[in-house]
Design a protein around this motif. Structure first.
Motif, short mmCIF file in Angstrom:
data_model
loop_
_atom_site.label_atom_id
_atom_site.label_comp_id
_atom_site.label_asym_id
_atom_site.label_seq_id
_atom_site.Cartn_x
_atom_site.Cartn_y
_atom_site.Cartn_z
N LYS A 113 1.92 -68.42 -60.85
CA LYS A 113 1.87 -67.47 -59.75
C LYS A 113 3.29 -66.99 -59.44
O LYS A 113 4.19 -67.82 -59.27
CB LYS A 113 1.25 -68.12 -58.51
N THR A 114 3.48 -65.67 -59.40
CA THR A 114 4.80 -65.11 -59.10
C THR A 114 4.70 -64.15 -57.91
O THR A 114 3.66 -63.52 -57.69
CB THR A 114 5.38 -64.35 -60.30
N LYS A 115 5.78 -64.05 -57.15
CA LYS A 115 5.80 -63.18 -55.97
C LYS A 115 6.83 -62.08 -56.21
O LYS A 115 7.94 -62.32 -56.70
CB LYS A 115 6.18 -64.00 -54.73
N HIS A 116 6.44 -60.83 -55.80
CA HIS A 116 7.30 -59.66 -56.05
C HIS A 116 7.40 -58.80 -54.79
O HIS A 116 6.48 -58.73 -53.98
CB HIS A 116 6.74 -58.82 -57.20
N LYS A 117 8.53 -58.11 -54.65
CA LYS A 117 8.73 -57.17 -53.56
C LYS A 117 8.23 -55.79 -53.99
O LYS A 117 8.61 -55.27 -55.04
CB LYS A 117 10.21 -57.10 -53.19
N SER A 118 7.37 -55.18 -53.17
CA SER A 118 6.78 -53.89 -53.52
C SER A 118 7.81 -52.77 -53.39
O SER A 118 8.70 -52.81 -52.53
CB SER A 118 5.58 -53.58 -52.63
N TRP A 119 7.69 -51.74 -54.26
CA TRP A 119 8.57 -50.58 -54.16
C TRP A 119 8.20 -49.72 -52.95
O TRP A 119 9.05 -49.20 -52.26
CB TRP A 119 8.44 -49.74 -55.43
N PHE A 120 6.91 -49.52 -52.75
CA PHE A 120 6.41 -48.66 -51.68
C PHE A 120 5.55 -49.48 -50.74
O PHE A 120 4.53 -50.02 -51.14
CB PHE A 120 5.58 -47.50 -52.26
N SER A 121 5.96 -49.56 -49.51
CA SER A 121 5.20 -50.30 -48.51
C SER A 121 5.33 -49.60 -47.17
O SER A 121 6.45 -49.30 -46.71
CB SER A 121 5.71 -51.74 -48.42
N SER A 122 4.22 -49.27 -46.53
CA SER A 122 4.25 -48.53 -45.27
C SER A 122 3.06 -48.93 -44.41
O SER A 122 1.98 -49.23 -44.92
CB SER A 122 4.21 -47.02 -45.54
N LEU A 123 3.28 -48.91 -43.11
CA LEU A 123 2.20 -49.19 -42.18
C LEU A 123 1.35 -47.94 -41.94
O LEU A 123 0.22 -48.03 -41.46
CB LEU A 123 2.78 -49.69 -40.84
N ILE A 125 1.03 -45.22 -44.41
CA ILE A 125 0.44 -44.71 -45.64
C ILE A 125 -0.20 -45.87 -46.39
O ILE A 125 0.41 -46.93 -46.52
CB ILE A 125 1.51 -44.04 -46.52
N PRO A 126 -1.45 -45.72 -46.87
CA PRO A 126 -2.09 -46.80 -47.64
C PRO A 126 -1.21 -47.22 -48.82
O PRO A 126 -0.79 -46.38 -49.62
CB PRO A 126 -3.40 -46.17 -48.11
N SER A 127 -0.92 -48.49 -48.91
CA SER A 127 -0.03 -48.98 -49.95
C SER A 127 -0.20 -50.49 -50.08
O SER A 127 -0.95 -51.12 -49.33
CB SER A 127 1.43 -48.64 -49.63
N PHE A 128 0.55 -51.09 -51.01
CA PHE A 128 0.55 -52.54 -51.15
C PHE A 128 1.35 -53.16 -50.02
O PHE A 128 2.13 -52.49 -49.33
CB PHE A 128 1.17 -52.93 -52.50
N SER A 129 1.16 -54.46 -49.81
CA SER A 129 1.95 -55.19 -48.82
C SER A 129 3.41 -55.22 -49.27
O SER A 129 3.73 -54.93 -50.42
CB SER A 129 1.44 -56.62 -48.66
N SER A 130 4.28 -55.59 -48.35
CA SER A 130 5.71 -55.62 -48.69
C SER A 130 6.00 -56.59 -49.82
O SER A 130 6.92 -56.40 -50.62
CB SER A 130 6.54 -55.99 -47.46
N THR A 131 5.22 -57.69 -49.92
CA THR A 131 5.30 -58.62 -51.06
C THR A 131 3.91 -58.86 -51.59
O THR A 131 2.94 -58.93 -50.82
CB THR A 131 5.95 -59.96 -50.66
N GLU A 132 3.81 -58.97 -52.90
CA GLU A 132 2.53 -59.22 -53.54
C GLU A 132 2.67 -60.37 -54.55
O GLU A 132 3.73 -60.54 -55.15
CB GLU A 132 2.02 -57.97 -54.26
N SER A 133 1.60 -61.14 -54.72
CA SER A 133 1.59 -62.24 -55.68
C SER A 133 0.72 -61.87 -56.87
O SER A 133 -0.31 -61.21 -56.72
CB SER A 133 1.06 -63.52 -55.03
N VAL A 134 1.16 -62.30 -58.03
CA VAL A 134 0.42 -62.09 -59.27
C VAL A 134 0.06 -63.47 -59.82
O VAL A 134 0.92 -64.36 -59.88
CB VAL A 134 1.26 -61.31 -60.30
N VAL A 135 -1.18 -63.65 -60.21
CA VAL A 135 -1.67 -64.96 -60.66
C VAL A 135 -2.27 -64.82 -62.05
O VAL A 135 -2.93 -63.82 -62.35
CB VAL A 135 -2.72 -65.52 -59.68
N ASN A 136 -2.05 -65.85 -62.89
CA ASN A 136 -2.68 -65.87 -64.20
C ASN A 136 -2.69 -67.28 -64.75
O ASN A 136 -1.99 -68.17 -64.24
CB ASN A 136 -1.96 -64.94 -65.18
N ASN A 137 -3.46 -67.53 -65.80
CA ASN A 137 -3.47 -68.84 -66.44
C ASN A 137 -3.87 -68.70 -67.91
O ASN A 137 -4.41 -67.67 -68.32
CB ASN A 137 -4.39 -69.82 -65.72
N ALA A 138 -3.57 -69.75 -68.67
CA ALA A 138 -3.93 -69.78 -70.07
C ALA A 138 -4.16 -71.23 -70.49
O ALA A 138 -3.62 -72.16 -69.90
CB ALA A 138 -2.83 -69.16 -70.93
N ILE A 139 -4.99 -71.43 -71.51
CA ILE A 139 -5.31 -72.76 -72.02
C ILE A 139 -5.08 -72.78 -73.52
O ILE A 139 -5.46 -71.84 -74.23
CB ILE A 139 -6.77 -73.14 -71.72
#
Length: 497
Positions: A113-123, A125-139
């Protein structure tokens, strides 16, 4: 009411603002969404690469190593991470059934799981949150190969101390069960020999020493190095330990002669009074003297010279008469009926084990050193480059079978391990395709709780056997583990959240 052109323009501007909000939102989501999809794909690649790398390393129960390796992969694959990635690595064993064949595997799962700062964030205009998490896994899974086309050299270092003669729950003695197990496994391993390159087995029984046949005589052999004198001893009055003819005195010296010579050199005859003083410093005039007292052992020199066979220093190899109970050398040290069997391809040579008997104290280091020397002697037989390359392909194992702690000298093995005895033995065979496998099997004994064994072979390579029926099974499991090569690693599952 008639609207003026100025008012109409104001209304249009308001409509335009409302129209631009979803338009900008769509632009934000398109740009940022594409970015996060790329991040998730990169994290999937990182999880996949980390899972494969960890699985190929196959370091079971080494979770800190696994996490560090996975973190390195994620940080290399995924850019602009705000904080340290959140990672977990889990492992499990299992079996796949292919046709009628069971294929064991080690499975590793990486969750990232990694956390990133969004390029576009506004209260507004519809957009992503100021920070977003990305999750993945592999076996990924590793399918170890069991020996395959490799030949095997196995040395059994077997406890033949007095406690091994005790009865087990089967009604048989521990030593009888052990001998039967080794012979049965030996027959199975050597039965596969059908060409020029063959499997080989060596057998090293030990109590306080090991025993070897030299020129038809069974010698009570030590592979230790010794200090010349004890601290505070004046060299003028003492013979260096390794210069004392222990073999001679074990057969000839009795209590009366020892005592008279100690007090008056005129009673010494052909016995050196300086020799007697050295003997006295060990025995303290008791009739239970044991060989190789810890205070005389040169730990550093023993480790340094571990592969120098000391069999030809016959002065150090006394073997007192069991029935005469000689004063100098206790019958509990050198009089068990056993001997080392060098590496052999012939099961008939192992049959000598049947008549061997257990007796005396316990010094596992004597067996380990002798066993390592047997393996090295085989290694040294290969001279040409082609022969050396063929030897590298062989699997080498040193399997220690014991039912108790060191007795009577409890510190020697611990100190030898601390000074690098086991590591030096492993290093000697580190150039092989498969490293030397060392393992310990505790026979009705918690070998897994012994610090010296843990440091010597690793906690993962110690097995305690409580039930007599499990002995052969556990020895076979040890051999199976020791013959596992790196095998085949496959990506088993990749998931995109």
């Amino acid at each position: 009411m008639i609207s003026t052109p100025h008012k109409q323009q104001g209304t249009a501007a308001i409509y335009l603002v409302f129209l631009l909000v979803p338009l900008f939102g769509a632009v934000f989501f398109a740009l940022e969404g594409t970015r996060y999809i790329q991040k998730q794909n990169r994290l999937a690649d990182a999880s996949e690469a980390a899972a494969l790398a960890i699985t190929m390393a196959n370091r079971e129960n080494k979770t800190s190593y696994d996490r560090d390796l996975a973190t390195t992969y994620v940080q290399s694959y995924v850019r602009d991470i705000m904080d340290t990635p959140e990672l977990s690595v889990s492992v499990k064993k299992g079996e796949d059934i292919v046709g009628k064949v069971r294929k064991p595997f080690f499975q590793y799962k990486v969750n990232a799981k990694t956390k990133h700062k969004s390029w576009f964030s506004s209260l507004l205009i519809p957009s992503f949150s100021s920070t977003e998490s990305v999750v993945n896994n592999a076996i990924a899974r590793n399918y170890p190969e069991i020996a395959g086309d490799k030949y095997v050299d196995i040395v059994f270092v077997s406890d033949f101390s007095g406690s091994m003669a005790e009865r087990w729950d089967s009604g048989k003695s521990k030593i009888d069960v052990l001998k039967s197990a080794v012979l049965k496994i030996g027959r199975e391993v050597l039965a596969e020999n059908d060409d020029e390159d063959k499997n080989r087995i060596g057998f090293v029984p030990f109590n306080m020493r090991v025993q070897r046949y030299v020129n038809g005589k069974n010698l009570c052999v030590t592979q230790l190095s010794y200090k010349a004198y004890l601290p505070g001893h004046n060299a003028r009055y003492y013979t260096p330990y390794e210069q004392v003819n222990w073999k001679k005195y074990a057969l000839e010296l009795n209590d009366k002669k020892f005592r008279n010579c100690w007090y008056d050199s005129r009673h010494c005859g052909d016995v050196s009074q300086n020799d007697l003083r050295t003997i006295y410093s060990i025995s303290n005039r008791t009739n239970n003297i044991h060989p190789d007292p810890y205070k005389y052992v040169d730990i550093d020199k023993t480790v340094k010279n571990v592969f120098i066979d000391k069999i030809y220093n016959t002065k150090l190899h006394p073997k007192a008469d069991y029935y005469k109970n000689n004063y100098l050398w206790s019958k509990y040290s050198c009089n068990a009926d056993f001997h080392t069997i060098a590496m052999t391809e012939n099961i008939n040579e192992l049959n000598a084990i049947k008549k061997m008997k257990a007796f005396g104290g316990t010094s596992v280091y004597q067996g380990i050193i002798q066993g390592a020397q047997l393996l090295q002697q085989e290694k040294n037989k290969y001279v040409t480059q082609k022969e050396k390359e063929a030897y590298k392909n062989r699997i080498k194992m040193l399997l220690i079978l014991s039912d108790g702690v060191e007795s009577p000298y409890t510190e020697t093995f611990k100190e030898l391990v601390e000074k690098g005895l086991c590591q030096k033995i492993k290093n000697e065979f580190s150039d092989g395709d498969v490293p030397l496998y060392m393992a310990v099997l505790g026979i009705k004994f918690d070998a897994s709780k012994q610090r010296a064994f843990q440091r010597c072979v690793g906690t993962d390579n110690i097995v305690d056997v409580k039930n007599v029926d499990d002995l052969i099974i556990k020895i076979k499991d040890m051999i199976k583990k020791g013959t596992q090569s790196e095998g085949i690693t496959k990506l088993h599952y990749r998931h995109l959240n």
